[in-house]
Scaffold this active site. Structure first.
Site, PDB file in Angstrom:
ATOM      1  N   ASP A 406     -49.478 -25.223 -40.562  1.00 56.06           N
ATOM      2  CA  ASP A 406     -50.556 -24.768 -39.706  1.00 56.06           C
ATOM      3  C   ASP A 406     -51.781 -25.568 -40.131  1.00 56.06           C
ATOM      4  O   ASP A 406     -51.906 -25.935 -41.299  1.00 56.06           O
ATOM      5  CB  ASP A 406     -50.803 -23.273 -39.911  1.00 56.06           C
ATOM      6  CG  ASP A 406     -52.040 -22.799 -39.181  1.00 56.06           C
ATOM      7  OD1 ASP A 406     -52.094 -22.959 -37.958  1.00 56.06           O
ATOM      8  OD2 ASP A 406     -52.959 -22.284 -39.849  1.00 56.06           O
ATOM      9  N   LYS A 407     -52.689 -25.850 -39.197  1.00 52.27           N
ATOM     10  CA  LYS A 407     -53.852 -26.669 -39.544  1.00 52.27           C
ATOM     11  C   LYS A 407     -54.948 -25.864 -40.234  1.00 52.27           C
ATOM     12  O   LYS A 407     -55.350 -26.154 -41.359  1.00 52.27           O
ATOM     13  CB  LYS A 407     -54.430 -27.340 -38.292  1.00 52.27           C
ATOM     14  CG  LYS A 407     -55.673 -28.185 -38.588  1.00 52.27           C
ATOM     15  CD  LYS A 407     -56.311 -28.711 -37.326  1.00 52.27           C
ATOM     16  CE  LYS A 407     -57.105 -27.656 -36.600  1.00 52.27           C
ATOM     17  NZ  LYS A 407     -58.335 -27.238 -37.318  1.00 52.27           N
ATOM     18  N   THR A 408     -55.418 -24.838 -39.529  1.00 53.22           N
ATOM     19  CA  THR A 408     -56.611 -24.124 -39.982  1.00 53.22           C
ATOM     20  C   THR A 408     -56.369 -23.386 -41.295  1.00 53.22           C
ATOM     21  O   THR A 408     -55.479 -22.548 -41.386  1.00 53.22           O
ATOM     22  CB  THR A 408     -57.067 -23.119 -38.907  1.00 53.22           C
ATOM     23  OG1 THR A 408     -57.206 -23.800 -37.680  1.00 53.22           O
ATOM     24  CG2 THR A 408     -58.378 -22.469 -39.303  1.00 53.22           C
ATOM     25  N   THR A 554     -50.622 -25.943 -34.471  1.00 56.48           N
ATOM     26  CA  THR A 554     -51.912 -25.262 -34.553  1.00 56.48           C
ATOM     27  C   THR A 554     -52.308 -24.638 -33.221  1.00 56.48           C
ATOM     28  O   THR A 554     -51.888 -25.095 -32.154  1.00 56.48           O
ATOM     29  CB  THR A 554     -53.017 -26.255 -34.995  1.00 56.48           C
ATOM     30  OG1 THR A 554     -54.265 -25.592 -34.995  1.00 56.48           O
ATOM     31  CG2 THR A 554     -53.091 -27.455 -34.068  1.00 56.48           C
ATOM     32  N   GLY A 555     -53.108 -23.594 -33.299  1.00 51.61           N
ATOM     33  CA  GLY A 555     -53.652 -22.973 -32.101  1.00 51.61           C
ATOM     34  C   GLY A 555     -54.856 -23.726 -31.564  1.00 51.61           C
ATOM     35  O   GLY A 555     -55.361 -23.418 -30.491  1.00 51.61           O
ATOM     36  N   LYS A 582     -44.475 -21.166 -32.219  1.00 55.84           N
ATOM     37  CA  LYS A 582     -44.280 -21.656 -33.591  1.00 55.84           C
ATOM     38  C   LYS A 582     -42.875 -21.317 -34.074  1.00 55.84           C
ATOM     39  O   LYS A 582     -42.219 -22.115 -34.736  1.00 55.84           O
ATOM     40  CB  LYS A 582     -45.332 -21.070 -34.533  1.00 55.84           C
ATOM     41  CG  LYS A 582     -46.726 -21.638 -34.326  1.00 55.84           C
ATOM     42  CD  LYS A 582     -47.681 -21.224 -35.421  1.00 55.84           C
ATOM     43  CE  LYS A 582     -49.060 -21.839 -35.193  1.00 55.84           C
ATOM     44  NZ  LYS A 582     -50.018 -21.560 -36.249  1.00 55.84           N
ATOM     45  N   ASP A 601     -51.572 -19.556 -42.722  1.00 60.66           N
ATOM     46  CA  ASP A 601     -52.429 -18.548 -43.349  1.00 60.66           C
ATOM     47  C   ASP A 601     -52.841 -17.420 -42.421  1.00 60.66           C
ATOM     48  O   ASP A 601     -53.550 -16.505 -42.831  1.00 60.66           O
ATOM     49  CB  ASP A 601     -53.698 -19.201 -43.911  1.00 60.66           C
ATOM     50  CG  ASP A 601     -54.658 -19.637 -42.812  1.00 60.66           C
ATOM     51  OD1 ASP A 601     -54.189 -19.904 -41.688  1.00 60.66           O
ATOM     52  OD2 ASP A 601     -55.875 -19.704 -43.079  1.00 60.66           O
ATOM     53  N   ASP A 605     -49.168 -17.145 -37.775  1.00 65.06           N
ATOM     54  CA  ASP A 605     -48.146 -17.886 -38.519  1.00 65.06           C
ATOM     55  C   ASP A 605     -47.029 -16.984 -39.034  1.00 65.06           C
ATOM     56  O   ASP A 605     -45.979 -17.467 -39.453  1.00 65.06           O
ATOM     57  CB  ASP A 605     -48.777 -18.607 -39.720  1.00 65.06           C
ATOM     58  CG  ASP A 605     -49.893 -19.546 -39.313  1.00 65.06           C
ATOM     59  OD1 ASP A 605     -49.716 -20.256 -38.310  1.00 65.06           O
ATOM     60  OD2 ASP A 605     -50.934 -19.560 -39.986  1.00 65.06           O
TER      61      ASP A 605
END
Length: 714
Positions: A406-408, A554-555, A582, A601, A605
């Site tokens: 996940d990115k954030t 990512t969202g 996902k 996180d 996710d």
């Protein structure tokens, strides 16, 4: 301050539930992990909709979760009681006294040992006896069968020697075996506590009450009483009680733990809001669309549970070893009895040979081989920034072939922070640009304002006071600061005013840029972004060096996702991804034969973390993600995942080594105890067998301790 850039239409973030089946209201039982039957047979059914408890079910599987904790406490209590009784049994045992060369017998010594051992057998050994019955019913003998067989043979044979049968007792063997097995299982159970907490924490995201609007009055009602089409009031800082559409007001909502969107999203009339998101500094009225089991959050809960239920589990190596050892011990034990009887030896002698084989066959070392490594690797890993919740996944981390990030908050910091401050007017330094802008932004709830103020505080810059503050509709804000007219505006304002935007203003597609005008002239600009972690780039290089493919889901929007992916050199990315997507990405990769590790996180996710072969949550994220994951990165450092893979390999190797040591002595001791060297004048007696057994246990313990050297270094 109004939004500085156009936000995406979040209607497309509504889930496409046609792909999924959420028809069930009652979800099936949670399987904590493959524990022995004595540990968990009766977890309660779970109704995960805290919003609908009309059936009287206990919410969120609390009964099952508490049951698991009770079983740990039970093993702990049985161990301490057994240990206290084992000390006098060892001290007063004739065999131990003979071995250590002392003599201290009580009046009626055999009966004292019998009484103490009876308590140990029935109280301390009860979980194993219960597990033995369960394994036999299933036709799958394993560690419980092996332990039960050994302690039962030792107890009943030893009891018979007290009441007249010729031979020596094994009460000391019985007591030490039960004590060691109890502590081994206690350690093991503690290491895998509570997957159901994930679902419990998900539901806790919803508030307990809602403010329902009826005409000119507002009433507080319980969440389960909320109905579709009700109008509710959501005050500043409160969690939104249900999915719905804003009918009045506007505000910035923090959806980062639900959608993965890194910055608060502006929501106005007719915009959709998600239950569980956090309202900003404005009051809004929302018309309820979905409640209870139909809500977005509850469907995430359902997906988490379904992914956890379908996760494949590697059968415990020690269970497999115990299964075969059971067959071997039974075959050799009864074979020994038969052979000695056929050779014409007395039944009592043949029985003693058989009992010696059976008792020696149950290795103390095998009971410690896995739990000891688990305990040490868990502790040392924690010191290195890794918290292990699922040891099977940890052991299998050595197989990881694809990483899905996940990115954030994982590859990035999760904060909308200042990345660049540029002055285009020699009269003003970059620090002055920041200082002037902070005067206008200090009271704003906008994420850009929050990022600017954060930067000012980090640099310890004094914020001046603004005068005649005014919002420029849709474009920014303005005020008098230290006698100068200052504006902080969007690119749209510059275009409208025919002010040329500097060519180098946009160096990164992931950045948002605001411009600072002083006395009508462009003085400089400030770029903000969800910053990439400095460790991320090095971590990606390590993964690629180890032939591990790296993807990002990512969202966030396409532009931001592509910028981060290009900057880090990823193998690919998925943008504007919803929770169920996902999971689908993970499944798609698994269908291609990849062994997938998912790192994230947020609540969004959680289902993918549960579905992945190895789920890794970063510690700075939500508790829900952490409770769903197999492993937690305490320091939120992507480089720790590289350590995780190395730790997993070292731990697995130690387990294999310990299993070899634990079973190896049986290969030697069992034939000797059976009497294969009888013709040479040597038969392994119980005392010497105990030495072999103890030596094996010591070697296993020392070898496990050496694991600290293997994984204690980064």
């Amino acid at each position: 301050m109004e939004n500085h850039e156009d936000h995406k239409n979040h209607e497309k973030k509504e889930m496409d539930h046609s792909k999924m089946n959420h028809g069930k209201e009652d979800h099936s039982e949670m399987d904590h992990s493959k524990m022995e039957d004595s540990k968990s047979d009766d977890h309660s059914k779970m109704d995960h909709s805290k919003m609908d408890h009309s059936d009287g079910a206990i919410p969120m599987g609390m009964a099952g979760h508490d049951h698991h904790k009770m079983m740990i406490a039970d093993f702990k209590k049985r161990f301490w009681v057994t240990l206290v009784l084992t000390i006098p049994i060892l001290f007063f045992s004739p065999m131990i006294q003979e071995f250590f060369g002392y003599e201290f017998l009580l009046p009626g010594n055999p009966y004292v040992l019998f009484a103490l051992s009876t308590i140990v057998y029935f109280y301390g050994g009860w979980p194993f006896l219960k597990g033995f019955v369960s394994e036999i019913k299933k036709g799958a003998p394993g560690m419980m069968t092996l332990i039960s067989m050994a302690i039962s043979v030792a107890y009943f044979y030893s009891s018979a020697t007290v009441f007249g049968l010729q031979g020596v007792d094994f009460f000391w063997e019985l007591a030490t075996l039960i004590a060691i097995m109890l502590i081994g299982h206690w350690i093991e159970m503690k290491s895998v506590l509570g997957a159901s907490k994930a679902l419990q924490l998900l539901v806790s995201m919803m508030p307990a009450e809602a403010h329902r609007v009826i005409g000119d009055t507002i009433e507080d009602i319980a969440l389960e009483d909320l109905l579709k089409d009700d109008v509710i009031l959501v005050k500043p800082g409160e969690k939104v009680p249900a999915d719905g559409i804003i009918t009045e007001g506007s505000s910035y909502l923090n959806e980062s733990m639900l959608t993965g969107e890194s910055k608060p999203v502006k929501k106005e009339t007719k915009d959709k809001v998600i239950g569980g998101s956090v309202n900003g500094n404005s009051t809004i009225k929302v018309k309820v669309e979905h409640t209870g089991k139909d809500s977005y959050l509850n469907k995430v809960i359902t997906m988490v549970e379904e992914a956890q239920k379908t996760k494949s589990k590697m059968q415990n190596l020690s269970d497999r070893a115990a299964k075969w050892l059971t067959y071997i011990a039974l075959a050799i034990g009864f074979g020994t009895l038969a052979v000695w009887l056929l050779l014409g030896f007395p039944f009592v002698y043949a029985l003693e040979r058989m009992v010696t084989v059976m008792v020696i066959a149950c290795p103390h070392a095998l009971g410690l081989a896995i739990p000891l490594v688990v305990a040490i690797s868990t502790a040392v890993s924690a010191q290195n920034g890794l918290l292990i919740r699922n040891r099977t996944a940890f052991e299998e981390s050595r197989k990881i072939s694809t990483l899905l990030f996940d990115k954030t908050g994982t590859l990035t910091k999760g904060d909308f922070g200042v990345t660049r401050i540029e002055s285009v007017n020699a009269a003003y330094s970059s620090e002055e640009i920041l200082r002037f802008s902070s005067a206008l932004e200090q009271s704003s709830e906008h994420p850009i304002a929050v990022g600017i103020i954060k930067k000012v505080k980090e640099d310890k810059i004094t914020i001046p006071s603004p005068e005649n503050f005014n919002a420029i509709t849709g474009k920014g804000v303005e005020a008098k600061v230290e006698g100068k007219q200052v504006k902080v505006v969007s690119p749209g304002y510059l275009r409208d005013e025919k002010i040329t935007i500097p060519e180098d203003a946009y160096s990164d597609a992931a950045e948002t840029v605001v411009f600072v005008l002083i006395e009508g002239e462009l003085a400089g600009y400030i770029a903000l972004a969800d910053e990439i972690r400095p460790e991320s780039e090095d971590a990606i290089k390590v993964f690629k060096k180890n032939n591990i493919k790296v993807f990002m889901a990512t969202g966030d929007n396409e532009k931001t996702a592509k910028a981060v992916s290009d900057k880090l050199g990823l193998d690919g990315y998925y943008a504007e991804v919803l929770p169920h997507q996902k999971v689908e990405i993970v499944k798609e990769l698994q269908d291609k034969g990849e062994f997938v590790a998912m790192t994230g996180d947020g609540v969004n996710d959680a289902p993918a973390l549960a579905q992945a072969n190895v789920g890794v949550a970063v510690g700075s994220g939500s508790d829900i993600a952490a409770e769903t994951a197999d492993i937690i990165l305490v320091n939120s450092n992507p480089q720790d995942i590289a350590n995780l893979i190395l730790f997993g390999k070292a731990t697995y190797n130690k387990m294999i080594q310990n299993l070899i040591w634990a079973t190896g002595y049986n290969v030697v001791a069992i034939p000797l105890a059976a009497g294969v060297l009888y013709s040479s004048g040597f038969v392994l007696g119980p005392a010497l067998g105990a030495v072999f057994m103890s030596l094996s246990t010591i070697i296993v313990a020392i070898n496990a301790q050496l694991l600290k050297r293997k994984i204690g270094k980064k």
